[in-house]
Design a protein around this motif. Structure first.
Motif, PDB file in Angstrom:
ATOM      1  N   LEU A 255       0.842  -1.190   0.000  1.00  0.00           N
ATOM      2  CA  LEU A 255       0.000   0.000   0.000  1.00  0.00           C
ATOM      3  C   LEU A 255       0.882   1.247   0.000  1.00  0.00           C
ATOM      4  O   LEU A 255       1.938   1.268   0.628  1.00  0.00           O
ATOM      5  N   PRO A 256       0.480   2.296  -0.697  1.00  0.00           N
ATOM      6  CA  PRO A 256       1.298   3.511  -0.733  1.00  0.00           C
ATOM      7  C   PRO A 256       1.385   4.146   0.642  1.00  0.00           C
ATOM      8  O   PRO A 256       0.401   4.212   1.373  1.00  0.00           O
ATOM      9  N   SER A 257       2.568   4.639   0.984  1.00  0.00           N
ATOM     10  CA  SER A 257       2.765   5.263   2.276  1.00  0.00           C
ATOM     11  C   SER A 257       2.346   6.725   2.235  1.00  0.00           C
ATOM     12  O   SER A 257       2.103   7.291   1.165  1.00  0.00           O
ATOM     13  N   SER A 258       2.248   7.319   3.422  1.00  0.00           N
ATOM     14  CA  SER A 258       1.907   8.739   3.495  1.00  0.00           C
ATOM     15  C   SER A 258       2.949   9.586   2.777  1.00  0.00           C
ATOM     16  O   SER A 258       2.630  10.616   2.171  1.00  0.00           O
ATOM     17  N   LYS A 259       4.201   9.142   2.823  1.00  0.00           N
ATOM     18  CA  LYS A 259       5.269   9.864   2.135  1.00  0.00           C
ATOM     19  C   LYS A 259       5.061   9.850   0.632  1.00  0.00           C
ATOM     20  O   LYS A 259       5.271  10.860  -0.052  1.00  0.00           O
ATOM     21  N   GLU A 260       4.628   8.689   0.106  1.00  0.00           N
ATOM     22  CA  GLU A 260       4.382   8.581  -1.337  1.00  0.00           C
ATOM     23  C   GLU A 260       3.217   9.472  -1.746  1.00  0.00           C
ATOM     24  O   GLU A 260       3.242  10.109  -2.805  1.00  0.00           O
ATOM     25  N   VAL A 261       2.162   9.523  -0.910  1.00  0.00           N
ATOM     26  CA  VAL A 261       1.013  10.377  -1.216  1.00  0.00           C
ATOM     27  C   VAL A 261       1.422  11.840  -1.197  1.00  0.00           C
ATOM     28  O   VAL A 261       1.019  12.637  -2.053  1.00  0.00           O
ATOM     29  N   ALA A 262       2.248  12.225  -0.206  1.00  0.00           N
ATOM     30  CA  ALA A 262       2.721  13.610  -0.131  1.00  0.00           C
ATOM     31  C   ALA A 262       3.557  13.959  -1.349  1.00  0.00           C
ATOM     32  O   ALA A 262       3.457  15.069  -1.897  1.00  0.00           O
ATOM     33  N   GLU A 263       4.377  13.010  -1.809  1.00  0.00           N
ATOM     34  CA  GLU A 263       5.196  13.247  -2.994  1.00  0.00           C
ATOM     35  C   GLU A 263       4.325  13.421  -4.235  1.00  0.00           C
ATOM     36  O   GLU A 263       4.604  14.269  -5.099  1.00  0.00           O
ATOM     37  N   LEU A 264       3.254  12.629  -4.321  1.00  0.00           N
ATOM     38  CA  LEU A 264       2.331  12.754  -5.445  1.00  0.00           C
ATOM     39  C   LEU A 264       1.650  14.120  -5.435  1.00  0.00           C
ATOM     40  O   LEU A 264       1.440  14.738  -6.483  1.00  0.00           O
ATOM     41  N   LYS A 265       1.300  14.612  -4.251  1.00  0.00           N
ATOM     42  CA  LYS A 265       0.689  15.939  -4.147  1.00  0.00           C
ATOM     43  C   LYS A 265       1.649  17.012  -4.679  1.00  0.00           C
ATOM     44  O   LYS A 265       1.235  17.927  -5.388  1.00  0.00           O
ATOM     45  N   LYS A 266       2.937  16.862  -4.320  1.00  0.00           N
ATOM     46  CA  LYS A 266       3.917  17.827  -4.803  1.00  0.00           C
ATOM     47  C   LYS A 266       4.024  17.790  -6.322  1.00  0.00           C
ATOM     48  O   LYS A 266       4.145  18.824  -6.980  1.00  0.00           O
ATOM     49  N   GLN A 267       3.978  16.576  -6.890  1.00  0.00           N
ATOM     50  CA  GLN A 267       4.060  16.449  -8.344  1.00  0.00           C
ATOM     51  C   GLN A 267       2.869  17.092  -9.032  1.00  0.00           C
ATOM     52  O   GLN A 267       3.005  17.739 -10.071  1.00  0.00           O
ATOM     53  N   VAL A 268       1.677  16.917  -8.439  1.00  0.00           N
ATOM     54  CA  VAL A 268       0.473  17.516  -9.021  1.00  0.00           C
ATOM     55  C   VAL A 268       0.559  19.039  -8.961  1.00  0.00           C
ATOM     56  O   VAL A 268       0.241  19.743  -9.928  1.00  0.00           O
ATOM     57  N   GLU A 269       0.981  19.575  -7.815  1.00  0.00           N
ATOM     58  CA  GLU A 269       1.103  21.025  -7.680  1.00  0.00           C
ATOM     59  C   GLU A 269       2.126  21.582  -8.662  1.00  0.00           C
ATOM     60  O   GLU A 269       1.916  22.644  -9.256  1.00  0.00           O
ATOM     61  N   SER A 270       3.231  20.859  -8.844  1.00  0.00           N
ATOM     62  CA  SER A 270       4.252  21.287  -9.792  1.00  0.00           C
ATOM     63  C   SER A 270       3.713  21.261 -11.221  1.00  0.00           C
ATOM     64  O   SER A 270       3.971  22.168 -12.021  1.00  0.00           O
ATOM     65  N   ALA A 271       2.931  20.212 -11.546  1.00  0.00           N
ATOM     66  CA  ALA A 271       2.352  20.107 -12.894  1.00  0.00           C
ATOM     67  C   ALA A 271       1.355  21.232 -13.137  1.00  0.00           C
ATOM     68  O   ALA A 271       1.276  21.792 -14.239  1.00  0.00           O
ATOM     69  N   GLU A 272       0.566  21.583 -12.117  1.00  0.00           N
ATOM     70  CA  GLU A 272      -0.409  22.664 -12.266  1.00  0.00           C
ATOM     71  C   GLU A 272       0.291  24.004 -12.512  1.00  0.00           C
ATOM     72  O   GLU A 272      -0.143  24.800 -13.356  1.00  0.00           O
ATOM     73  N   LEU A 273       1.362  24.256 -11.752  1.00  0.00           N
ATOM     74  CA  LEU A 273       2.116  25.495 -11.938  1.00  0.00           C
ATOM     75  C   LEU A 273       2.743  25.548 -13.325  1.00  0.00           C
ATOM     76  O   LEU A 273       2.705  26.578 -14.009  1.00  0.00           O
ATOM     77  N   LYS A 274       3.312  24.420 -13.766  1.00  0.00           N
ATOM     78  CA  LYS A 274       3.914  24.356 -15.095  1.00  0.00           C
ATOM     79  C   LYS A 274       2.864  24.571 -16.171  1.00  0.00           C
ATOM     80  O   LYS A 274       3.106  25.272 -17.156  1.00  0.00           O
ATOM     81  N   ASN A 275       1.684  23.983 -15.989  1.00  0.00           N
ATOM     82  CA  ASN A 275       0.619  24.126 -16.969  1.00  0.00           C
ATOM     83  C   ASN A 275       0.171  25.575 -17.084  1.00  0.00           C
ATOM     84  O   ASN A 275      -0.087  26.081 -18.185  1.00  0.00           O
TER      85      ASN A 275
END
Length: 241
Positions: free
Chosen positions: A118-138
């Motif tokens: 199961l994904p850890s809280s750290k992995e979920v937090a990392e995914l959130k960072k990736q989404v925020e970065s993608a939104e800013l780039k977009n």
């Protein structure tokens, strides 16, 4: 020394306790990922609406005119990245539901769905960072794309003397910079399998230049020659006026 029944009862209790904790952790992960998926989907919809509302240079009726988008552009690539993130979350939620169903039935956990993966809280937090970065780039890419398309339309208008707008599917409206009236325009329709054949549709303005149509379109079969001749005709009218 424990008897066999006592030992089995102890094992069953530990198994049920572990099973209950696993179900609880799985539900929490599903809720967390579902929340992320919903947020991504909402953000994607907002970005799509914003992209469609981007206006290009020139006045036009948005209810009748379509904005021409490049098939491959930075904004579409960034939006594709968001779609991939959303698909990944949906796949993870489906995997967790399968795992939860197996635990609730009390059967063996299917291969590849162990609770330890199961994904850890750290992995979920990392995914959130990736989404925020993608939104800013977009957002940055949308701004660059809007600037470049406006620059491209200005250059085309300056070099050719015509503003080109899409009025409907496979139809294009050309308005000369030397037009005497705002509504003076030509309408061309793309025909043929590849859309490379252009047909001039009748408008009030086209009926005022029958000689140019007869010479350059019907006899010479040259749209560039027709547009050039029309530009000179309209330019001379303004000069003489």
């Amino acid at each position: 020394m424990r008897t066999a029944p006592t030992w089995r009862l102890s094992c069953q209790r530990r198994w049920r306790s572990w099973e209950a904790r696993s179900r609880e952790r799985t539900w929490l992960k599903i809720e967390e990922l579902e929340g992320e998926r919903s947020r991504l989907e909402e953000e994607k919809k907002k970005l799509e609406v914003q992209l469609e509302q981007l206006t290009l240079v020139g006045d036009y009726d948005q209810s009748k005119t379509k904005v021409l988008h490049l098939a491959v552009n930075p904004a579409s690539e960034a939006r594709q990245g968001l779609r991939q993130d959303q698909a990944r979350l949906q796949e993870e939620c489906a995997r967790l539901r399968t795992l939860l169903g197996a635990l609730e039935r009390g059967g063996p956990v299917p291969a590849g769905l162990e609770a330890s993966c199961l994904p850890s809280s750290k992995e979920v937090a990392e995914l959130k960072k990736q989404v925020e970065s993608a939104e800013l780039k977009n957002q940055r890419l949308k701004e660059v794309f809007q600037t470049k398309i406006q620059e491209f339309r200005k250059v085309c208008y300056t070099l050719t003397g015509y503003q080109v707008d899409i009025t409907r599917e496979s139809q294009y409206r050309l308005t000369s910079m030397y037009a005497e009236h705002k509504d003076d325009c030509l309408i061309f329709k793309a025909t043929g399998p590849s859309g490379t054949t252009m047909q001039l549709l009748e408008t009030e303005f086209s009926r005022t230049v029958p000689e140019l149509i007869e010479l350059h379109l019907l006899r010479q079969d040259s749209i560039p020659a027709f547009l050039s001749a029309l530009t000179l005709e309209l330019f001379s009218r303004q000069t003489l006026a």
